[in-house]
Write an enzyme that holds these catalytic residues in place. Structure first.
Site, PDB file in Angstrom:
ATOM      1  N   HIS A 222       5.771 -12.874  -9.308  1.00 25.54           N
ATOM      2  CA  HIS A 222       5.548 -11.440  -9.096  1.00 25.54           C
ATOM      3  C   HIS A 222       4.858 -11.165  -7.764  1.00 25.54           C
ATOM      4  O   HIS A 222       4.430 -10.057  -7.487  1.00 25.54           O
ATOM      5  CB  HIS A 222       4.689 -10.927 -10.261  1.00 25.54           C
ATOM      6  N   ASP A 229       5.188 -15.699  11.971  1.00 24.05           N
ATOM      7  CA  ASP A 229       4.651 -16.610  13.000  1.00 24.05           C
ATOM      8  C   ASP A 229       3.275 -17.172  12.647  1.00 24.05           C
ATOM      9  O   ASP A 229       2.547 -17.657  13.520  1.00 24.05           O
ATOM     10  CB  ASP A 229       4.577 -15.912  14.370  1.00 24.05           C
ATOM     11  N   HIS A 398       2.455   2.773  -8.619  1.00 32.77           N
ATOM     12  CA  HIS A 398       2.657   1.327  -8.767  1.00 32.77           C
ATOM     13  C   HIS A 398       1.553   0.523  -8.079  1.00 32.77           C
ATOM     14  O   HIS A 398       1.506  -0.697  -8.201  1.00 32.77           O
ATOM     15  CB  HIS A 398       4.032   0.958  -8.190  1.00 32.77           C
ATOM     16  N   LYS A 400      -1.811  -1.307  -7.344  1.00 30.36           N
ATOM     17  CA  LYS A 400      -2.800  -1.990  -8.187  1.00 30.36           C
ATOM     18  C   LYS A 400      -4.038  -2.212  -7.319  1.00 30.36           C
ATOM     19  O   LYS A 400      -4.093  -3.148  -6.517  1.00 30.36           O
ATOM     20  CB  LYS A 400      -2.249  -3.315  -8.701  1.00 30.36           C
TER      21      LYS A 400
END
Length: 480
Positions: A222, A229, A398, A400
């Site tokens: 998840h 680089d 969404h 968190k």
């Protein structure tokens, strides 16, 4: 004999259930609440409980992956010994009340807090994608991307075109995506174009019937990581997808938070990518770890934590609990999926009752109705404790995130649920910097401004059918 067959089947079924009940009680992993929930399902629903437990009851990563993880960790540790030594010498001074969090994080993968970072917070999908594309366009050596979901939409096409252009310049481009989260992309023509153009595309944790015999299928990668680089890194909740999120468009826009990092901790993100790449390809990339990104004078202190079923996976949960208990004035949490275990819920209740202003922000409409109902089963006690609950109404929140007293910030891929804390491979950033914590708090407050606060009195008056469903699913929360 035919007359004895029903009795034999009943005895066999009873024996299997009693045997599995013993296995559940002997488990060293998981919480007592999870064990109790499995016992209820097993004993009350034998036709469903037995196959469900055999498929999903144990955290089985698979012997070969466990051996590969041990091997790559051995190789990385040997290669990175000098880096770890110098990192400890250069470790920033962490406030005394946050040192326990740093110690817990270090116990997982050995990553210590590092200073000297330039951080940029993104709360807008388009700005994040634009920044990532620009960094890929300037890449000269390698581009390493690891994402749970890679869709076939405008944002993913922009990233794909940038990777193809980089590969044409001779840049080593590697894209690792979860086999389930990105299943449509893995079957698409876009994947074919990338591979034809020299970009290595690998599916993490393939799910198939053969693998089901040796490992649990719903263990997922998840994580969201990009390393360019070895000097620029990204992590947070954003997948490579438009905010419109085509596969679940009716909940759009999806609202995320990502962090762009420049500084020594980029190497820690690189280490996680190297580990995960090795697990699914057996190709060792530890040579890319030789470079230590330079530090910026007076830059922010940050710590990178990778958790998963191959390590001490509950570390992120324990760090969150420690952060809750550390809060003195304010605690703000945002999460799309809130199904806490007993310890987490208790810590939140206690924090609020100590006089800390606790705010929880969740989506008003969730793409998982079961999880949404289970979450609301906790509302009454949260409200009783004085916690402010806000339901975000401008899309699916969404992000968190956690902020503590405007001094500590966490941006993670982990939700506040058992899946994230026990099953998934996740990555989290802990930032010990007041400026960044204040910036993240400002973003959190913007979510609150676009939310409706749950009214305690109205919530208590909700009908008994809703209460019955929510409280029942709350009991099964450890399994959700």
């Amino acid at each position: 004999m035919a007359t004895l067959l029903p009795l034999i089947l009943v005895v066999l079924d009873f024996g299997v259930r009693i045997g599995l009940a013993g296995v559940i009680l002997l488990r060293s992993r998981g919480t007592p609440a999870a064990r109790l929930a499995w016992l209820v399902v097993l004993l009350a629903l034998p036709g469903l409980g037995i196959p469900a437990y055999l498929l999903f009851g144990e955290v089985r990563l698979g012997r070969r992956r466990i051996e590969r993880h041990r091997e790559i960790m051995r190789r990385i540790n040997v290669h990175g010994a000098d880096y770890a030594f110098r990192a400890r010498l250069a470790a920033p001074e962490i406030p005394a009340d946050f040192r326990q969090i740093a110690f817990l994080a270090e116990s997982v993968g050995g990553n210590v807090p590092l200073g000297g970072h330039t951080l940029r917070l993104f709360g807008d999908t388009n700005l994040f994608i634009q920044s990532l594309v620009e960094d890929i366009d300037h890449a000269t050596r390698h581009c390493h991307l690891l994402f749970y979901i890679f869709l076939t939409d405008h944002s993913s096409s922009r990233v794909a075109e940038a990777l193809l252009a980089a590969a044409t310049r001779g840049v080593d481009c590697r894209l690792l995506v979860d086999a389930v989260g990105s299943k449509d992309f893995l079957r698409s023509g876009l994947r074919g174009r990338l591979e034809a153009g020299g970009v290595q595309v690998v599916d993490a944790l393939p799910a198939n019937l053969l693998r089901m015999a040796f490992a649990r299928l719903d263990l997922r990668n998840h994580r969201k990581i990009a390393v360019i680089d070895g000097t620029v890194g990204y992590s947070g909740s954003q997948n490579i997808a438009d905010a419109a999120f085509a596969i679940k468009r009716k909940y759009a826009p999806w609202v995320d938070a990502m962090v762009r990092i420049e500084g020594p901790a980029v190497r820690d993100l690189q280490v996680i990518f190297v580990q995960d790449w090795y697990l699914d390809t057996n190709e060792s990339l530890e040579a890319v770890l030789a470079e230590i990104p330079p530090a910026t004078p007076d830059g922010a202190a940050i710590q990178v934590i990778g958790t998963g079923p191959d390590v001490y996976n509950e570390a992120m949960l324990h760090m969150m609990l420690t952060a809750f208990h550390t809060a003195r004035e304010e605690l703000i949490l945002t999460t799309p999926y809130f199904v806490p275990d007993e310890a987490t819920a208790s810590a939140l209740y206690t924090t609020a009752r100590r006089g800390v202003n606790v705010s929880l922000v969740v989506p008003a409409r969730n793409d998982s109705p079961l999880v949404a109902a289970a979450s609301r089963g906790y509302y009454e006690k949260l409200l009783d404790s004085g916690i402010r609950i806000y339901e975000y109404r401008r899309g699916l929140l969404h992000a968190k995130t956690i902020t503590v007293d405007r001094r500590l910030a966490m941006v993670t891929t982990a939700n506040l649920d058992r899946r994230s804390f026990e099953l998934n491979f996740e990555v989290s950033l802990v930032v010990f910097d007041t400026d960044f914590a204040s910036e993240l708090r400002f973003l959190q407050r913007s979510y609150i401004d676009d939310s409706t606060r749950v009214d305690e009195q109205r919530w208590r008056r909700r009908g008994w059918p809703r209460k019955l469903v929510q409280n029942t699913l709350g009991i099964l929360g450890p399994l959700l």
